[in-house]
Design a protein around this motif. Structure first.
Motif, short mmCIF file in Angstrom:
data_model
loop_
_atom_site.label_atom_id
_atom_site.label_comp_id
_atom_site.label_asym_id
_atom_site.label_seq_id
_atom_site.Cartn_x
_atom_site.Cartn_y
_atom_site.Cartn_z
N ARG A 30 1.42 2.13 -5.08
CA ARG A 30 0.14 1.98 -4.37
C ARG A 30 0.05 0.63 -3.66
NH1 ARG A 30 -5.33 0.91 -4.20
NH2 ARG A 30 -6.57 2.72 -3.60
N ASP A 31 0.48 -0.42 -4.33
CA ASP A 31 0.41 -1.74 -3.72
C ASP A 31 1.28 -1.83 -2.47
OD1 ASP A 31 -1.36 -2.63 -5.64
OD2 ASP A 31 0.18 -3.59 -6.88
N GLU A 38 -7.42 2.53 2.38
CA GLU A 38 -7.43 2.86 0.95
C GLU A 38 -7.53 4.38 0.73
OE1 GLU A 38 -10.25 0.66 -1.30
OE2 GLU A 38 -9.51 -1.29 -0.64
N LEU A 85 -0.51 0.05 0.29
CA LEU A 85 -1.68 -0.73 0.71
C LEU A 85 -1.26 -1.94 1.54
CD1 LEU A 85 -4.76 -0.60 0.39
CD2 LEU A 85 -4.53 -2.13 -1.59
N MET A 110 -9.94 -1.23 6.58
CA MET A 110 -9.27 -1.32 5.28
C MET A 110 -9.77 -0.24 4.32
SD MET A 110 -6.78 -3.32 5.16
CE MET A 110 -6.55 -3.08 3.39
N LYS A 162 -2.35 -2.65 5.36
CA LYS A 162 -3.02 -3.91 5.70
C LYS A 162 -2.29 -4.64 6.83
CE LYS A 162 -4.75 -8.26 3.77
NZ LYS A 162 -4.26 -9.06 4.91
N VAL A 167 -4.09 5.72 1.47
CA VAL A 167 -3.16 5.47 0.37
C VAL A 167 -3.37 6.49 -0.74
CG1 VAL A 167 -2.58 3.87 -1.50
CG2 VAL A 167 -2.85 3.02 0.84
#
Length: 269
Positions: free
Chosen positions: A69-70, A225, A73, A221, A77, A228
């Motif tokens: 996930r990071d 999310e 993300l 953003m 971004k 994602v």
């Protein structure tokens, strides 16, 4: 050999063969201001080039398969950071222009939409292929399009999976100007000259448009999310189809084969 993706962002005089878009008598350039570098690295990391599907599907499949996930993300971004800066005109009194000369799909389409004015050569083609593998374009497409053409056309574009011509996009109000192949740069140069005496007014109009159609970084953003979470929920079948598209993307990179050539589209469905 088929034409590769050519969505060009026209900035100031920082690079040869580019056109000054500053809406003042002298170019307003801040130290380190180089939108071309921003767009050359759109997506960050491994997705260093805007490929014909707009982004690196191979990277997506690895991140999704590992439930990172990071990583997803961070990718989103990095994209939004570039497009939001362009959307707000880099906080300068300028009009930003996208010149589209080839395939303008997925992330490449989102990049083009972040500009004030879209000029397309007639051979250009547009679309969002993400729906084919059960995803949606999450780096600005909905926000940019909805402000330009409204909810229904936006959702039709995102969900159809169709490839549209430059004239289609002009009729829908997505593209502002369509010219014949090879005439894009000349058209933009003429556009700038024709507005030379009203630069101050045009800068004000651009600022007013951004105020009326206000788009916050937080909105972009927030959509990232959602994107994602949607990506992490893809099924094994979806990921398998995405891998097919990765293969087609790699074929295009090495051979120049277009996705609409005989045999290619059939393998994508």
């Amino acid at each position: 050999m088929a034409q590769r993706s050519k969505t060009r962002m026209i900035p100031d005089e920082t690079e040869a063969k580019t056109i000054d878009l500053a809406l003042e008598e002298e170019p307003l350039v801040t130290p380190g201001f180089n939108p071309l570098a921003d767009f050359a690295n759109f997506g960050g990391g491994e997705a260093a080039m805007l490929r014909y599907l707009g982004s690196d599907l191979g990277l997506f499949t690895r991140l999704i398969d590992s439930q990172d996930r990071d990583g997803l993300l961070g990718y989103g971004k990095a994209c939004v950071d570039v497009l939001y800066r362009n959307y707000i005109g880099h906080e300068l009194p300028i009009t930003t222009i996208s010149l589209i000369q080839g395939e303008c799909l997925g992330g490449g389409f989102e990049a083009a939409l972040s500009s004030d004015v879209l000029v397309a050569e007639r051979q250009a083609r547009f679309g969002f292929p993400e729906i084919m593998f059960n995803l949606f374009p999450g780096m600005g497409a909905y926000s940019f399009l909805e402000r330009k053409v409204g909810k229904r056309p936006t959702e039709n574009l995102i969900t159809s999976g169709k490839i549209y011509s430059a004239d289609d996009m002009l009729a829908m109000g997505v593209v502002d100007v369509v010219v014949d192949q090879g005439r894009g740069e000349a058209k933009i140069a003429g556009f700038i000259r024709s507005r030379g005496r009203s630069r101050n007014a045009m800068a004000g109009i651009a600022a007013a448009r951004r105020r009326v159609h206000k788009l916050d970084y937080e909105e972009l953003m927030g959509v990232v999310e959602v994107w994602v979470d949607t990506a992490l929920n893809l099924s094994h079948r979806d990921l398998k189809l995405m891998q097919r598209l990765v293969s087609r993307q790699n074929d295009f990179t090495t051979t120049g084969a277009r996705p609409d050539e005989p045999g290619v589209a059939k393998r994508l469905h």
